[in-house]
Design an enzyme around this catalytic site. Structure first.
Site, short mmCIF file in Angstrom:
data_model
loop_
_atom_site.label_atom_id
_atom_site.label_comp_id
_atom_site.label_asym_id
_atom_site.label_seq_id
_atom_site.Cartn_x
_atom_site.Cartn_y
_atom_site.Cartn_z
N CYS A 93 0.86 -1.19 0.00
CA CYS A 93 0.00 0.00 0.00
C CYS A 93 0.89 1.23 0.00
O CYS A 93 2.11 1.13 0.10
CB CYS A 93 -0.95 0.01 1.20
SG CYS A 93 -0.10 0.25 2.78
N CYS A 96 3.59 1.82 2.59
CA CYS A 96 4.90 1.19 2.40
C CYS A 96 5.86 2.20 1.76
O CYS A 96 7.03 2.30 2.14
CB CYS A 96 4.78 -0.04 1.50
SG CYS A 96 3.75 -1.36 2.18
N ASP A 498 3.26 32.79 -26.70
CA ASP A 498 4.29 33.47 -27.47
C ASP A 498 3.88 33.41 -28.95
O ASP A 498 3.23 32.45 -29.39
CB ASP A 498 5.63 32.77 -27.26
CG ASP A 498 6.71 33.35 -28.15
OD1 ASP A 498 6.97 34.56 -28.06
OD2 ASP A 498 7.29 32.59 -28.95
N ASP A 689 8.50 28.70 -27.07
CA ASP A 689 9.47 27.77 -27.66
C ASP A 689 10.89 28.31 -27.69
O ASP A 689 11.82 27.56 -27.97
CB ASP A 689 9.05 27.43 -29.09
CG ASP A 689 9.33 28.58 -30.05
OD1 ASP A 689 9.02 29.74 -29.70
OD2 ASP A 689 9.86 28.32 -31.15
N ASP A 693 11.94 32.72 -23.91
CA ASP A 693 10.70 32.38 -23.23
C ASP A 693 10.94 31.63 -21.92
O ASP A 693 10.02 31.50 -21.10
CB ASP A 693 9.81 31.50 -24.13
CG ASP A 693 9.36 32.22 -25.40
OD1 ASP A 693 9.16 33.44 -25.32
OD2 ASP A 693 9.24 31.57 -26.44
#
Length: 796
Positions: A93, A96, A498, A689, A693
């Site tokens: 679970c 753990c 952009d 890109d 940026d």
């Protein structure tokens, strides 16, 4: 027994060495080797403190040995760190995972440790100077789990799965036989049976149940015991209590000659719990298929030709500039540029786009893509370990090892849930005994509470959905580096885009110029030193003729470029670059006309006089308008941002249907605008890109980068679109909305099953066998719902 060198526990089977007639024990081969060197150099014989010797200190610095006094030594800032990913096994679970994280965090030298329960991965960042890597696996094993270096292979997983199937098969077989033999006991309630049968049958049932309890259920009992030894109550403690209570009470009844036996209950709980664990394992395997598939895309060897002879080398041997050959039907082993040959290459595993892309000399190719046409001769751009595919694998692993805030909250609830459940079970037992119920009836109701309340479904509700979403998104060419963004996306109310290279294709061409006979050679001499898209257009327009030499070149960030060509001061850029100079009316008139129609304008200045203007054209992406319309329908405002002229930005914004725009924004201004909007309480997403940026992408609440853009932009953004299609932008938001919806559904069903099941178990409506079946059913609901999400994303 502790290591005679580093002082850490030497383990159950320490390495030994005899020195001066005395046996010494060591925790690892590194400690043994260092101690041997110290003994041979006379340091040990002279009785010196070997910890002050140069050999010891250097071995410690290199990470050959560990530091038993690490808790008293501060790790200096800037110390070398490494990151390793391990495949875990034995997790039952999410608690753990928390236990492993907590235990490793206490180890000196470990910077961070993150466990992803949904894929059984452990990512650890550590300082090798203070901690040997072997200490990580040994610490995990001491908790009752196994850890091995993760490489995308599944051989070990298959072995563990076979072991689990064997345990299930034995438990199920014994369960059926115990139930069959129990018919004799059940018959004794209505018919008299012989005293011999009454004595022997319960003992036979105990003998049949014994292998189920101490072999099939051994993983449960072992982890529960190790948890108790570490003063931690785990989910396995609930199951172990239920199994041992049913088995122990029945054995006592068999010895004492009683009439109520629950051996079949113990076998049923074991079988159904292990079956549920098998289902969870299958679900986890499917969630990690995305990483495994990416690993399999990477060839292990590269084909090279040396003096006319074909040979193969390991991809690790490829260096930037190495030449290799890829035949039809083979995968490309490293990022590179085609030197010779023409072919169609399938990059769908990386970009999500099924159409093969033509590759000709001078065009770049990506590692892992499939060459479908003819032979290609390729020059490597970077090493195989630094390829785009490896970056993608690391990004997906990073996302799978990260956690959304909602998942951390659920983990905390699950850790509290176990001790609360044990308290409820004890109160159930006590309450029914006080109400006059028999011990056997009260015990069965308490066991039913323990079994039904196991938070299996609760533990996998969130991570399974998130991991399924991350894996399915990667197959569609969308990299999600941090699972937390799936939760953040739901709060986004404005998207900043952009312009150049994002909304437009970023592939400029010269549309017009004034004067019409403007010589482009001197301008191209400057622009060859620039990475701007406009620079490439100028160089293309200049043609293949030899270019003059440019000196004293200076790049003006966000404005343009200047330098000396043929002894003349020459510059090309936007209005801001030539702000101190007077623009002739005729040039200004044409520039305004070009900008009003969406063109980008650059001015040419010679010896501080504006002499020319150039109009550049860039195509708007075909899916830009539809994408923005889809986002606006979901109440997400859109803002177009560009360093281009205000008039040009306005025209593009109108063409794509952006809600607002900002033009003539410098790179630093992009980040400032993001910060300003966040200060106003807006939740901002940014897609870009370019290198300029990157600061804005990092500052935004959600940064999205195009995979075709600069590496710096991709590293600054937690979401990367590997293809050039803006349509994937809408898919990102759809994935996030669908994932959160499924997470909430999973949590509802998990809590509903537990709450309803505990109530029914307390009242006696659910017996332990039905409780175990209901627990499996709750896990099935969560698993099915999560993979419904995965299939929906993959085939949307």
């Amino acid at each position: 027994m502790n290591c005679d060198l580093c002082g850490l526990p030497a383990g159950p089977q320490p390495l030994s060495l005899q020195v001066a007639g005395t046996h010494r024990a060591f925790c690892c081969q590194g400690c043994l080797n260092v101690y041997t060197i110290l003994a041979e150099s006379g340091v040990i014989a002279r009785g010196e403190d070997f910890r002050s010797s140069e050999v010891y200190r250097e071995s410690l610095r290199l990470g050959l040995i560990s530091n038993s006094q690490a808790a008293r030594v501060e790790i200096p800032e800037g110390a070398e760190t490494r990151e390793s990913t391990y495949q875990l096994s034995g997790l039952w679970c999410s608690s753990c995972g928390w236990l492993i994280e907590h235990a490793l965090a206490s180890e000196h030298g470990i910077v961070s440790a993150n466990v992803l329960f949904a894929s059984d991965l452990l990512k650890v960042r550590y300082c090798p100077q203070y901690l040997p890597p072997g200490r990580i696996t040994s610490r995990v094993q001491a908790l009752g789990y196994n850890a091995s270096e993760y490489s995308g292979e599944t051989d070990r997983d298959r072995g563990e799965k076979r072991d689990l199937l064997l345990r299930i098969g034995i438990a199920a077989f014994l369960w059926m036989n115990v139930m069959l033999l129990s018919l004799v006991i059940y018959a004794s309630y209505w018919e008299n049976i012989s005293d011999a049968a009454r004595r022997i049958v319960p003992l036979a049932l105990a003998g049949l149940t014994l292998p189920a309890v101490f072999y099939s259920a051994w993983p449960i009992l072992r982890v529960a015991f190790l948890g108790l030894r570490a003063f931690t109550l785990r989910m396995e403690a609930l199951l172990a209590l239920g199994i041992l209570a049913a088995f122990g009470y029945s054995c006592a009844q068999a010895v004492a000659g009683g009439r109520h036996f629950y051996f079949d209950t113990a076998c049923a709980i074991i079988t159904l719990v292990l079956l549920g664990k098998l289902l969870e394992r299958g679900a986890k395997e499917r969630t990690t298929q995305a990483i495994t598939a990416l690993y399999r895309m990477m060839p292990s060897k590269a084909r090279i030709f040396n003096e006319g002879r074909e040979s193969f080398v390991s991809i690790e041997a490829l260096q930037p500039g190495s030449l290799f050959v890829v035949k039809a039907g083979e995968r490309i082993p490293a990022d590179g540029t085609v030197v010779d040959g023409e072919s169609d290459v399938d990059e769908s595993i990386l970009t999500g786009e099924s159409a093969p892309r033509p590759k000709t000399p001078g065009v770049n190719v990506i590692a892992g893509s499939l060459n479908g046409g003819s032979v290609l001769r390729i020059r490597a751009l970077r090493t195989a370990g630094d390829s785009t595919l490896h970056h993608i694998i690391r990004s997906v692993e990073q996302a799978m090892a990260s956690r959304a805030p909602i998942e951390r909250t659920v983990d905390k609830v699950a850790r509290v849930f176990v001790p609360v459940t044990i308290a409820i079970a004890l109160m159930t037992l006590t309450g029914w005994l006080l109400a006059g119920a028999t011990l056997s009836d009260a015990l069965m109701r308490a066991i039913a509470v323990l079994v039904i309340a196991c938070p299996c479904a609760l533990g996998i509700a969130t991570p399974l959905a998130i991991t399924a979403a991350v894996g399915a998104a990667s197959r569609r060419g969308i990299l999600i580096r941090d699972a937390a963004v799936l939760e953040q996306i739901g709060n986004i109310d404005v998207l900043v885009l952009d312009k150049t290279g994002t909304v437009t294709e970023g592939d400029f061409n010269v549309l017009d110029c004034l004067p019409a006979n403007l010589p482009f050679g001197p301008l191209a001499a400057l622009e060859t030193l620039s990475e701007h898209p406009l620079a490439r257009a100028v160089v293309r327009r200049a043609g293949p003729a030899p270019l003059p030499t440019a000196t004293q070149v200076q790049v003006h960030k966000g404005h343009g470029i200047s330098g000396q060509v043929h002894g003349q001061a020459l510059s090309i850029g936007n209005r801001a670059l030539i702000a101190s100079q007077c623009i002739p009316d005729v040039l200004n008139h044409f520039a305004q006309h070009w900008e009003a129609t969406g063109a980008t304008v650059a001015f040419v200045s010679e010896n501080n006089q504006v002499t020319a203007a150039i109009a550049f054209g860039d195509r708007i992406r075909a899916d830009a308008r539809e994408t923005l319309l889809n986002l606006q329908q979901h109440n997400i405002a859109t803002l177009l941002l560009s360093g281009d002229a205000v008039e040009t930005t306005q025209w593009v914004a109108s063409a794509i249907g952006a809600g607002s725009f900002r033009g003539a924004v410098l790179p630093d201004g992009k980040k400032a605008l993001i910060d300003e909007m966040k200060a106003q309480g807006r939740k901002v997403a940014m897609i870009g890109d370019g290198v300029n940026d990157a600061p804005a992408l990092a500052a935004a609440d959600l940064g999205i980068a195009l995979g075709s853009g600069a590496d710096l932009a991709m590293q600054a953004a937690p979401v990367v679109l590997m293809s050039n299609s803006l349509a994937h932008l809408s898919v990102v938001f759809e994935i996030a909305r669908a994932t959160l919806r499924v997470v909430r559904q999973n949590l509802f069903w998990a809590f509903f099953y537990n709450a309803a099941g505990i109530t029914l178990a307390i009242t006696g409506v659910l017996n332990p066998i039905l409780a175990a079946a209901a627990m499996v059913l709750s896990s099935l609901c969560v698993i099915g719902n999560s993979f419904r999400l995965r299939n929906a994303i993959a085939h949307d």
